[in-house]
Scaffold this active site. Structure first.
Site, short mmCIF file in Angstrom:
data_model
loop_
_atom_site.label_atom_id
_atom_site.label_comp_id
_atom_site.label_asym_id
_atom_site.label_seq_id
_atom_site.Cartn_x
_atom_site.Cartn_y
_atom_site.Cartn_z
N ARG A 178 4.96 -3.94 28.54
CA ARG A 178 3.67 -3.51 28.39
C ARG A 178 2.88 -3.86 27.34
O ARG A 178 2.04 -3.18 26.49
CB ARG A 178 4.12 -1.98 27.83
CG ARG A 178 5.05 -0.99 28.70
CD ARG A 178 4.51 -0.61 29.84
NE ARG A 178 5.30 0.27 30.48
CZ ARG A 178 6.31 -0.05 31.40
NH1 ARG A 178 6.54 -1.18 31.80
NH2 ARG A 178 7.00 1.11 31.90
N SER A 227 4.85 7.38 30.57
CA SER A 227 5.62 7.56 29.49
C SER A 227 4.73 7.54 28.13
O SER A 227 3.92 6.67 28.06
CB SER A 227 6.45 5.83 29.32
OG SER A 227 7.62 6.10 30.47
N GLU A 310 3.36 4.05 23.43
CA GLU A 310 2.93 3.07 24.73
C GLU A 310 1.73 3.55 25.20
O GLU A 310 0.88 2.81 25.53
CB GLU A 310 3.87 3.30 25.90
CG GLU A 310 3.51 2.46 26.98
CD GLU A 310 4.78 2.65 28.03
OE1 GLU A 310 5.84 2.58 27.57
OE2 GLU A 310 4.31 2.71 29.45
C1 LIG Z 1 2.28 9.94 36.03
C2 LIG Z 1 2.10 8.35 35.20
C3 LIG Z 1 3.08 7.50 35.68
C4 LIG Z 1 3.15 6.16 34.86
N1 LIG Z 1 3.89 5.29 35.23
C5 LIG Z 1 4.19 4.12 34.81
C6 LIG Z 1 4.89 3.00 34.98
O1 LIG Z 1 5.98 3.32 35.87
N2 LIG Z 1 4.67 1.73 34.35
C7 LIG Z 1 3.73 1.50 33.76
O2 LIG Z 1 3.62 0.30 33.18
N3 LIG Z 1 2.77 2.40 33.32
C8 LIG Z 1 2.70 3.76 33.69
N4 LIG Z 1 1.78 4.59 33.51
C9 LIG Z 1 0.64 4.25 32.51
C10 LIG Z 1 -0.41 3.62 33.39
O3 LIG Z 1 -0.69 4.09 34.60
C11 LIG Z 1 -0.70 2.13 33.33
O4 LIG Z 1 -0.46 1.66 31.86
C12 LIG Z 1 -1.71 1.57 33.92
O5 LIG Z 1 -1.58 0.03 34.00
C13 LIG Z 1 -2.98 1.88 32.96
O6 LIG Z 1 -4.11 1.50 34.04
P1 LIG Z 1 -5.72 2.19 33.98
O7 LIG Z 1 -6.36 1.48 34.78
O8 LIG Z 1 -5.53 3.66 33.93
O9 LIG Z 1 -6.04 1.70 32.41
P2 LIG Z 1 -6.67 2.54 31.16
O10 LIG Z 1 -5.55 3.71 30.82
O11 LIG Z 1 -7.95 2.83 31.46
O12 LIG Z 1 -6.67 1.64 30.04
C14 LIG Z 1 -5.48 1.03 29.50
C15 LIG Z 1 -5.77 -0.22 28.58
O13 LIG Z 1 -6.31 -1.14 29.73
C16 LIG Z 1 -7.22 -1.79 29.39
N5 LIG Z 1 -8.37 -2.16 30.37
C17 LIG Z 1 -8.46 -1.23 31.71
N6 LIG Z 1 -9.23 -1.84 32.50
C18 LIG Z 1 -9.44 -3.13 32.24
C19 LIG Z 1 -9.92 -4.11 32.68
N7 LIG Z 1 -10.79 -4.22 33.68
N8 LIG Z 1 -10.17 -5.40 31.88
C20 LIG Z 1 -9.49 -5.45 30.66
N9 LIG Z 1 -8.91 -4.40 30.06
C21 LIG Z 1 -8.82 -3.37 30.76
C22 LIG Z 1 -8.31 -0.61 28.48
O14 LIG Z 1 -9.08 -1.15 27.49
C23 LIG Z 1 -6.96 -0.04 27.71
O15 LIG Z 1 -6.78 -1.13 26.59
C24 LIG Z 1 1.87 5.90 34.08
C25 LIG Z 1 0.82 6.76 34.00
C26 LIG Z 1 0.98 8.26 34.43
C27 LIG Z 1 -0.16 9.11 34.35
#
Ligand SMILES: Cc1cc2nc3c(=O)[nH]c(=O)nc-3n(C[C@H](O)[C@H](O)[C@H](O)COP(=O)(O)OP(=O)(O)OC[C@H]3O[C@@H](n4cnc5c(N)ncnc54)[C@H](O)[C@@H]3O)c2cc1C
Length: 317
Positions: A178, A227, A310
């Site tokens: 992560r 998580s 996380e």
């Molecule tokens: C129901 C549910 C289940 C989930 N299950 C999992 C799982 O199984 N495994 C897992 O790993 N995660 C899981 N997650 C967490 C989440 O979906 C992941 O961490 C996902 O990768 C975050 O992506 P995001 O686009 O929403 O990023 P955001 O939440 O918008 O941002 C997260 C981070 O990424 C950075 N970021 C976003 N976009 C960019 C970009 N284009 N360039 C540079 N940095 C960027 C942001 O600045 C921030 O630091 C879950 C979430 C939910 C709600």
């Protein structure tokens, strides 16, 4: 409210003229998966890479920027995010099959990407149940069911705070459980992934199983960020060495501390999966963060182990 805005407006922001969308005092709770958080001083959705580079290279270098994806791993605090919040729109969602790799825009939804690839026999089924965007998945090294984004990553296009653009190799960065070493003020716009071939029917089956499994074990219909805490021992995507030891699960430590269903304001520890922090409807970001901190303290007292967030917490209170 007045205070909040006066703090956010402390930047007398001169904005470069762009082709994309700019909005001032934009309520981020509208985009947040948890439906909480205050406004961004300025919200910017660039039209394309050129627009983004132009904007950044002409923006006063003292103004902070923050890039969001689907906000599925963020608690945006109630006072919002001072400075510029950047979100990549639909022009950053293209999927292209090249001879040696698949390239995908960082604004593409993980689940959409997995489904398109599945039809053409490329297996990214692990992304089907992760609700974020590809850029966020790279930054967080998202993963599940034994696969992590970095396992397939060949390269990425990054735009730095000064508007300069770089094509870099995956090996230029470190990826762990992560985490990644991608700088916080760099914006990933595009990535290249190794082609991972499999039978389309088999991929479809894996995706349906993963969705069913989530439905049974996780509160996927509630407002959450998945998580909340890292499992104290997780698999590093570089080497598989820690993969077999899953004895310390965050949910178990939280359950053992008696916190199943525990509430602060509108925030609650899910009764279905204790590592999920949920907004029952009227939670503030403060309720959610306070509850998370309470969990860390109680688990430390009960087991001696300090849980690590996380979910990222960003912005001001
Ligand atoms: C129901 C549910 C289940 C989930 N299950 C999992 C799982 O199984 N495994 C897992 O790993 N995660 C899981 N997650 C967490 C989440 O979906 C992941 O961490 C996902 O990768 C975050 O992506 P995001 O686009 O929403 O990023 P955001 O939440 O918008 O941002 C997260 C981070 O990424 C950075 N970021 C976003 N976009 C960019 C970009 N284009 N360039 C540079 N940095 C960027 C942001 O600045 C921030 O630091 C879950 C979430 C939910 C709600």
């Amino acid at each position: 409210m007045k205070n909040k805005f006066s703090q956010l407006n402390k930047f007398n922001i001169n904005l470069p003229e762009v082709r994309g969308v700019i909005k001032k005092n934009f309520e981020l709770s509208r985009l947040s998966w948890l439906r909480v958080g205050g406004p961004a001083s300025v919200f910017f959705q660039p039209e394309d890479e050129e627009d983004l580079c132009f904007f950044l290279s002409n923006l006063d270098s003292s103004i902070p920027i923050f890039v969001i994806g689907a906000c599925s791993n963020l608690i945006i605090r109630d006072g919002g995010i001072p400075g510029i919040v950047i979100k990549l729109g639909k022009n950053f969602s293209k999927i292209k099959y090249n001879i040696n790799d698949i390239s995908v825009g960082a604004g593409c939804r993980d689940s959409y990407f997995a489904q398109i690839c599945a039809k053409d026999g490329f297996d990214f089924s692990f992304l089907r149940t992760i609700p974020g965007n590809i850029g966020g998945a790279v930054k967080m090294n998202a993963g599940c069911y034994g696969s992590y984004l970095s396992d397939y990553l060949i390269g990425l296009t990054l735009i730095r705070r000064d508007g300069s653009k770089f094509d870099l190799k995956a090996s230029d960065f470190k990826f762990g459980y992560r985490t990644s070493s991608i700088p916080d003020d760099a914006i990933i716009t595009n990535i290249k992934l190794r082609k991972n071939r499999n039978d389309p029917l088999m991929i479809e089956k894996k995706m349906i199983e993963a969705l069913d499994n989530r439905n049974v074990t996780q509160p996927i219909k509630d407002l959450s960020c998945g998580s909340t805490f890292r499992n104290p021992i997780g698999r590093s995507s570089l080497g598989n060495k820690l993969d077999n030891d899953h004895s310390l699960k965050a949910w178990k430590l939280i359950d053992d501390a008696g916190l199943r269903g525990y509430k602060i304001g509108g925030a609650m520890i899910s009764k279905k999966h204790t590592n999920f922090l949920i907004n029952t409807g009227k939670a503030t970001a403060k309720d959610l963060e306070d509850l998370g901190e309470l969990v860390i303290n109680k688990v430390k007292k009960n087991s001696g182990i300090e849980l690590i967030w996380e979910i990222k917490r960003v912005g001001i209170t």
